[in-house]
Design an enzyme around this catalytic site. Structure first.
Site, mmCIF file in Angstrom:
data_model
loop_
_atom_site.group_PDB
_atom_site.id
_atom_site.type_symbol
_atom_site.label_atom_id
_atom_site.label_comp_id
_atom_site.label_asym_id
_atom_site.label_seq_id
_atom_site.Cartn_x
_atom_site.Cartn_y
_atom_site.Cartn_z
ATOM 1 N N MET A 293 0.861 -1.184 0.000
ATOM 2 C CA MET A 293 0.000 0.000 0.000
ATOM 3 C C MET A 293 0.895 1.230 0.000
ATOM 4 O O MET A 293 1.772 1.377 0.856
ATOM 5 C CB MET A 293 -0.925 -0.027 1.228
ATOM 6 C CG MET A 293 -1.816 1.198 1.364
ATOM 7 S SD MET A 293 -2.992 1.353 -0.019
ATOM 8 C CE MET A 293 -3.089 3.140 -0.160
ATOM 9 N N GLU A 294 0.618 2.111 -0.952
ATOM 10 C CA GLU A 294 1.503 3.238 -1.249
ATOM 11 C C GLU A 294 1.364 4.405 -0.290
ATOM 12 O O GLU A 294 1.327 5.557 -0.720
ATOM 13 C CB GLU A 294 1.245 3.696 -2.687
ATOM 14 C CG GLU A 294 -0.145 4.311 -2.958
ATOM 15 C CD GLU A 294 -1.244 3.323 -3.331
ATOM 16 O OE1 GLU A 294 -1.150 2.144 -2.950
ATOM 17 O OE2 GLU A 294 -2.202 3.727 -3.994
ATOM 18 N N HIS A 318 6.208 -0.957 -7.882
ATOM 19 C CA HIS A 318 4.798 -0.570 -8.025
ATOM 20 C C HIS A 318 4.415 0.498 -6.991
ATOM 21 O O HIS A 318 3.904 1.558 -7.347
ATOM 22 C CB HIS A 318 3.910 -1.808 -7.883
ATOM 23 C CG HIS A 318 2.445 -1.519 -8.001
ATOM 24 N ND1 HIS A 318 1.751 -1.646 -9.186
ATOM 25 C CD2 HIS A 318 1.540 -1.088 -7.087
ATOM 26 C CE1 HIS A 318 0.486 -1.298 -8.991
ATOM 27 N NE2 HIS A 318 0.329 -0.967 -7.714
ATOM 28 N N GLU A 319 4.681 0.204 -5.739
ATOM 29 C CA GLU A 319 4.277 1.157 -4.690
ATOM 30 C C GLU A 319 5.060 2.460 -4.817
ATOM 31 O O GLU A 319 4.521 3.540 -4.597
ATOM 32 C CB GLU A 319 4.441 0.543 -3.292
ATOM 33 C CG GLU A 319 3.699 -0.784 -3.067
ATOM 34 C CD GLU A 319 2.245 -0.807 -3.527
ATOM 35 O OE1 GLU A 319 1.615 0.258 -3.578
ATOM 36 O OE2 GLU A 319 1.749 -1.904 -3.852
ATOM 37 N N HIS A 322 3.555 4.693 -7.418
ATOM 38 C CA HIS A 322 2.376 5.417 -6.933
ATOM 39 C C HIS A 322 2.738 6.799 -6.370
ATOM 40 O O HIS A 322 1.858 7.661 -6.242
ATOM 41 C CB HIS A 322 1.672 4.627 -5.835
ATOM 42 C CG HIS A 322 0.625 3.666 -6.325
ATOM 43 N ND1 HIS A 322 -0.416 4.042 -7.135
ATOM 44 C CD2 HIS A 322 0.449 2.332 -6.094
ATOM 45 C CE1 HIS A 322 -1.190 2.985 -7.368
ATOM 46 N NE2 HIS A 322 -0.687 1.933 -6.750
ATOM 47 N N GLU A 341 -4.089 2.914 -10.877
ATOM 48 C CA GLU A 341 -3.413 1.612 -10.955
ATOM 49 C C GLU A 341 -2.849 1.277 -12.337
ATOM 50 O O GLU A 341 -1.759 0.722 -12.431
ATOM 51 C CB GLU A 341 -4.345 0.494 -10.475
ATOM 52 C CG GLU A 341 -4.754 0.628 -9.001
ATOM 53 C CD GLU A 341 -3.584 0.578 -8.011
ATOM 54 O OE1 GLU A 341 -2.484 0.133 -8.379
ATOM 55 O OE2 GLU A 341 -3.793 1.012 -6.854
ATOM 56 N N ASP A 400 -14.345 -1.288 -3.348
ATOM 57 C CA ASP A 400 -13.444 -2.431 -3.368
ATOM 58 C C ASP A 400 -13.744 -3.355 -4.566
ATOM 59 O O ASP A 400 -12.868 -4.052 -5.061
ATOM 60 C CB ASP A 400 -13.633 -3.203 -2.050
ATOM 61 C CG ASP A 400 -12.419 -4.034 -1.695
ATOM 62 O OD1 ASP A 400 -11.303 -3.512 -1.836
ATOM 63 O OD2 ASP A 400 -12.600 -5.200 -1.290
ATOM 64 N N TYR A 408 -5.798 -2.495 -13.340
ATOM 65 C CA TYR A 408 -4.344 -2.689 -13.376
ATOM 66 C C TYR A 408 -3.853 -3.043 -14.777
ATOM 67 O O TYR A 408 -3.001 -2.361 -15.341
ATOM 68 C CB TYR A 408 -3.939 -3.812 -12.415
ATOM 69 C CG TYR A 408 -4.076 -3.466 -10.952
ATOM 70 C CD1 TYR A 408 -5.315 -3.494 -10.320
ATOM 71 C CD2 TYR A 408 -2.967 -3.122 -10.192
ATOM 72 C CE1 TYR A 408 -5.443 -3.194 -8.971
ATOM 73 C CE2 TYR A 408 -3.086 -2.817 -8.838
ATOM 74 C CZ TYR A 408 -4.330 -2.852 -8.235
ATOM 75 O OH TYR A 408 -4.452 -2.541 -6.905
ATOM 76 N N ARG A 579 -3.063 -12.228 2.892
ATOM 77 C CA ARG A 579 -3.016 -11.452 1.650
ATOM 78 C C ARG A 579 -4.088 -11.959 0.686
ATOM 79 O O ARG A 579 -4.044 -13.109 0.231
ATOM 80 C CB ARG A 579 -1.624 -11.582 1.032
ATOM 81 C CG ARG A 579 -1.409 -10.714 -0.168
ATOM 82 C CD ARG A 579 0.025 -10.813 -0.665
ATOM 83 N NE ARG A 579 0.192 -10.134 -1.916
ATOM 84 C CZ ARG A 579 1.276 -10.220 -2.665
ATOM 85 N NH1 ARG A 579 2.296 -10.953 -2.252
ATOM 86 N NH2 ARG A 579 1.361 -9.574 -3.808
HETATM 87 N N1 BES Z 1 -3.186 0.746 -3.770
HETATM 88 C C1 BES Z 1 -3.096 -0.641 -4.018
HETATM 89 C C2 BES Z 1 -3.797 -1.467 -2.990
HETATM 90 C C3 BES Z 1 -5.284 -1.186 -2.840
HETATM 91 C C4 BES Z 1 -6.080 -0.880 -3.918
HETATM 92 C C5 BES Z 1 -5.851 -1.245 -1.588
HETATM 93 C C6 BES Z 1 -7.439 -0.616 -3.734
HETATM 94 C C7 BES Z 1 -7.190 -0.996 -1.415
HETATM 95 C C8 BES Z 1 -7.994 -0.672 -2.486
HETATM 96 C C9 BES Z 1 -1.640 -1.084 -4.121
HETATM 97 O O1 BES Z 1 -0.824 -0.163 -4.754
HETATM 98 C C10 BES Z 1 -1.594 -2.297 -4.995
HETATM 99 O O2 BES Z 1 -1.924 -2.183 -6.133
HETATM 100 N N2 BES Z 1 -1.159 -3.416 -4.451
HETATM 101 C C11 BES Z 1 -1.004 -4.631 -5.194
HETATM 102 C C12 BES Z 1 0.429 -4.714 -5.628
HETATM 103 C C13 BES Z 1 0.711 -5.229 -6.956
HETATM 104 C C14 BES Z 1 -0.155 -4.836 -8.078
HETATM 105 C C15 BES Z 1 2.178 -5.098 -7.306
HETATM 106 C C16 BES Z 1 -1.326 -5.778 -4.273
HETATM 107 O O3 BES Z 1 -1.511 -5.553 -3.079
HETATM 108 O O4 BES Z 1 -1.436 -6.906 -4.733
HETATM 109 ZN ZN ZN Z 2 -1.259 -0.084 -6.840
#
Ligand code: BES
Ligand code: ZN
Length: 624
Positions: A293-294, A318-319, A322, A341, A400, A408, A579
């Protein structure tokens, strides 16, 4: 006269229009479009009254799992404003509200399942400050309270928040929309032996008092406010980068992420200066529901990316990315999530390409491509074609729901198509300007389109690549770029050989990275016999893999093929790791292969270890 930031924008526009300097038509149009957006996921009415700064004083009690706090907001109001509206969730317990030091009237409205309840505070004319005393509920959705047993050191409790998308409101009353930014300062009191960290200027050492101070000088939206507390140490990795981790994990973590500074340098070289001064990362306990999480200045990360061989560090890229796409230029609403994303995945792969070369980045793109095709198929089969649009419509839904490979990977491949169309050089200039020109601003899909047309694609080109179809249409257009990596072709050839009788031991797998292994496992035929599974497992030791991506891909086969020797490892994995990216496919495979009762039994034990966002998804999946 006192004005809102939105009104300031309008005035700037009018001034520009009436002044004699020539103004580009697109610029006007873009600005107008940018101002026009309605965020259905906040009760706040920022046009009337909006926060600009938060002073947060909090006391965190691990015994009662309650945060007791005072939030003091500086606000800006329209002349006619008579109230300000905040979001709250999960029975945030409001104790007292003062406006400019005087006790004020307030009201908590009806609760919506996703949005929570509005807190409306009456404002006197020209009010400047709102002060709210409150307590959180132990079940606040953003917050996870962990026992020592759930940490690496097993000695001290731990806490972390996860605010994105709309959970910030469960731990502080806030105008919780990505389009509303504020600076913040905080003072947090925690039990002895722990350190508190936020998405802000952070301490690097524990102190005797248990009182820690924070400052975030750049305005951020609420979803980027974050807090974590535990017994963690700090180690500097480079001039601007460092890592927080529990002591027993620090050595491994420092090795795994040693290239963080190089990533930062590569990122700056691509798209301009890093605007947040410091880039640190904290390794959280395994119940963290996401990969990363960024949170500005302090990425929160899962320990499941510590593979021992630096193979899963694309997540760090990735983070980090962001810090530009998302944290600087922010999606105006969750319907525009792909702007956060999709751009970030594109940027992430460019960082990985500059560090490890094209072949490496292309493997990542291919894995993403596979995910994308599967996700699109799933949505189509489930009769949800609208969820394959880049621009979403999440009205009345949990935002969500928009967190899928569409934002993505379809987002990524659209940007890759644009890159292919204009050439990399032009595209890079465009992106750099985009981040610079829109820093600390919001972006709607519509404003982006105008920007794209004004600065990169003429109308004919825009139409010829079917951009509207990509953004507002379903599925995957015919001109979807196909990534190709000869690395994966070599893997395919080995699978063919194995299918044709070559024993696993004789396959040519030397120097394969975990990406090649992942592709290998994903591409294995379905319906493998016990003997075939055993041959693979004894030769390649998948069940013992320390790489969580490999392990979770392998579980797909072990579950579907009843490969019982992997069951205990799978169960331990599901109980300790929260996760969601790993939980969803694993529980789904169990459910779909007639093992729902096993899934439920494991889940019963595992559920208390999960954060609310993972609990919510698995509850739905397993009918809990
Ligand atoms: N910002 C997202 C995580 C997120 C998105 C949390 C929407 C809640 C709601 C984070 O940057 C992300 O994309 N995480 C991915 C990483 C991956 C794509 C490299 C993850 O957690 O899998
Ligand atoms: Zn992300």
């Amino acid at each position: 006269m006192r004005l809102l930031s939105y009104l300031i924008l309008a005035v700037t526009l009018i001034t520009e229009l009436t002044s004699c300097k020539p103004v580009k038509k697109e610029k006007e149009e873009a600005k107008e479009t940018m101002m026009k957006f309605e965020d259905k996921h906040t009760y706040a009415k920022p046009q009337e009254a909006v926060i600009t700064h938060l002073d947060w004083t909090a006391n965190v009690d691990f015994e009662t799992k309650i945060i007791t706090a005072t939030a003091v907001y500086n606000i800006k109001t329209a002349e006619s404003a008579s109230k300000i509206i905040f979001d709250t969730k999960d029975s945030l317990n409001i104790i007292a509200v003062r406006v400019d030091g005087k006790v004020a009237k307030y009201e908590i409205g009806a609760t919506d399942e996703f949005l929570g309840a509005p807190l409306t505070v009456e404002l006197a004319k020209e009010a400047k400050q709102v002060e709210i005393d409150y307590k959180t509920n132990p079940t606040a959705a953003a917050v996870q309270w962990l026992s020592p047993q759930q940490t690496a050191n097993k000695t001290t409790p731990f806490l972390f928040t996860q605010s994105q998308a709309i959970l910030a409101r469960s731990w502080f009353p806030i105008q919780d929309g990505p389009g509303i930014r504020f600076t913040y300062e905080a003072e947090v009191t925690v039990p002895k032996g722990m350190i508190a960290l936020m998405s802000a200027e952070n301490p690097t050492e524990k102190n005797e008092t248990g009182i820690y101070s924070f400052s975030m000088k750049q305005p951020v939206p609420a979803y980027l406010m974050a807090l974590t507390i535990g017994d963690v140490d700090y180690r500097k990795l480079g001039a601007h980068t460092g890592i927080y981790a529990e002591s027993t994990l620090m050595g491994k973590a420092a090795y795994e992420f040693a290239e963080m500074e190089d990533m930062l340098v590569a990122a700056e070289k691509l798209y301009g200066k890093y605007q947040w001064e410091v880039y640190d990362m904290i390794i959280l306990p395994p119940s963290f529901p996401f990969g990363g999480m960024e949170n500005p200045r302090l990425t929160f990360a899962t320990p499941t990316i510590i593979a021992g061989d630096r193979s899963l560090t694309a997540l760090v890229a990735h983070e980090l990315a962001h810090s530009w796409s998302g944290n600087l230029v922010t999606n105006a609403t969750w319907d525009d999530f792909w702007l956060n994303e999709g751009f970030t995945v594109y940027f992430e792969r460019r960082i990985m390409e500059s560090l490890y070369g094209k072949n490496y980045a292309e493997m990542l793109a291919q894995l993403g491509y596979q995910d994308l095709l599967e996700t699109v198929d799933d949505y189509m089969e489930n009769n949800q074609p609208e969820d394959t649009h880049l621009k979403l419509n999440l009205d009345g839904r949990n935002p969500d729901d928009g967190m899928s490979d569409i934002a993505y990977e379809k987002g990524y491949f659209f940007l890759r198509l644009v890159e292919n169309t204009v050439g990399r050089e032009k595209f890079d200039v465009f992106l750099k300007d985009y981040f610079q020109g829109n820093a600390f601003k919001v972006m709607t899909t519509e404003a982006f389109i105008i920007h794209l047309k004004a600065n990169l694609l003429d109308s004919a080109t825009y139409t010829s690549i079917g951009a509207d179809q990509w953004i507002y249409g379903e599925g995957l257009p015919d001109n979807l770029p196909t990534p190709n990596s000869n690395k994966f072709e070599l893997v395919n050839a080995e699978i063919e050989a194995w299918k044709n009788g070559t024993i696993a031991k004789k396959l040519e797998t030397t120097d394969w990275s975990s990406h090649e292994w992942l592709h290998f496992i994903r591409t294995l035929p379905s319906g493998l016999s016990f003997d075939k599974m055993k041959e693979l497992d004894t030769t390649f030791r998948f069940t013992k893999s320390g790489n969580t991506e490999v392990l979770s891909a392998w579980f797909q086969h072990t579950i579907k093929n009843n490969y019982v020797p992997a069951n205990q490892v799978m169960k331990d994995f599901l109980v300790s790791v929260g996760r969601r990216k790993f939980l969803t496919p694993t529980y789904t495979a169990l459910k779909e292969s007639g093992k729902l009762s096993m899934a439920k039994e494991i889940y019963k034990e595992a559920r208390p270890n999960y954060h609310s966002v993972s609990q919510q998804t698995m509850d739905e999946l397993l009918g809990f």
